[in-house]
Design an enzyme around this catalytic site. Structure first.
Site, mmCIF file in Angstrom:
data_model
loop_
_atom_site.group_PDB
_atom_site.id
_atom_site.type_symbol
_atom_site.label_atom_id
_atom_site.label_comp_id
_atom_site.label_asym_id
_atom_site.label_seq_id
_atom_site.Cartn_x
_atom_site.Cartn_y
_atom_site.Cartn_z
ATOM 1 N N CYS A 167 9.022 61.304 84.205
ATOM 2 C CA CYS A 167 8.803 61.348 85.521
ATOM 3 C C CYS A 167 8.304 62.696 86.117
ATOM 4 C CB CYS A 167 9.912 60.671 86.378
ATOM 5 S SG CYS A 167 10.242 58.949 86.068
ATOM 6 N N HIS A 168 8.999 63.833 85.766
ATOM 7 C CA HIS A 168 8.754 64.949 86.437
ATOM 8 C C HIS A 168 8.848 66.193 85.237
ATOM 9 C CE1 HIS A 168 9.583 62.477 89.905
ATOM 10 N NE2 HIS A 168 8.469 63.334 90.484
ATOM 11 N N GLY A 169 9.080 65.664 83.940
ATOM 12 C CA GLY A 169 9.375 66.512 83.092
ATOM 13 C C GLY A 169 10.571 67.531 82.713
#
Length: 208
Positions: A167-169
């Protein structure tokens, strides 16, 4: 065309033949009928929202048989509506943990994301068995396991295996510890758990 005046048997009061008054009375009667109908469906709707047996049981501990959990394998169970991962780490996985401390945001697990008995380098009761909630601590996405030697460019060339949140790393090592400069603010949660036998775990209850 004007509406006829209300008769003595009509539920509408006498409006002296005023069309506007009669129209208002019809609107009010229609609205009142609608409210009665809505009240009739409200009870079954509320009844359907009552907690189910499964929902009431969600707070209880979940007992898991790990006798079939292979070395390097992961088993997923549900506890309180959350996925809980149980991983049997290999000796190579355990050996890789201290090598990554310098790259981690909280290598010593100082933040309270685990019970006290899991505040150790392996974040576990038994070094080889790791238990964690499989939900990223950033925005609640579900990370995926990414093995060492992967070609995934998002985890870097020095990746020793762990978990990656697409999703955001955010990235986590094989003890669920978050790497520095990632969106996730804390390590993955370790739920309360205990062994009830050599091959069975109780997730959600650590009272002996």
């Amino acid at each position: 065309m004007a509406l006829h005046p209300a008769t003595p048997n009509s539920p509408l009061p006498d409006t002296d033949g005023d069309p506007s008054a009669e129209r208002r009375q019809l609107v009010l009667l229609t609205a009142a009928t609608g409210c009665v109908a809505a009240a009739g469906v409200a009870v079954p709707l509320v009844s359907s929202l009552a907690p189910s047996e499964r929902a009431r049981a969600m707070g209880a501990g979940v007992e898991v048989d790990i006798s079939d959990l292979q070395s390097g394998g992961v088993k997923t169970v549900e506890w309180r509506g959350k996925p809980v991962w149980i991983m049997r780490r290999t000796p190579e996985m355990l050996a890789a943990l201290p090598q990554q401390d310098a790259a981690l945001a909280d290598p010593a697990s100082r933040k309270d994301q685990q019970p006290e008995y899991a505040r150790n380098p392996q974040r576990s009761i038994r070094p080889e068995v790791f238990v964690t909630v499989g939900i990223c601590t950033h925005l609640g996405c579900s990370p995926t396991a990414v093995p060492a030697g992967t070609s995934n460019p998002s985890v870097g060339d020095q990746w020793q295996g762990g978990f990656f949140c697409p999703c955001h790393g955010s990235t986590f090592d094989l003890a669920g510890r978050v790497f520095r400069n990632k969106p996730a603010p804390t390590n993955l949660e370790v739920p309360p758990h205990r062994y009830v036998s050599d091959t069975r775990l109780l997730i959600g209850d650590d009272a002996a």
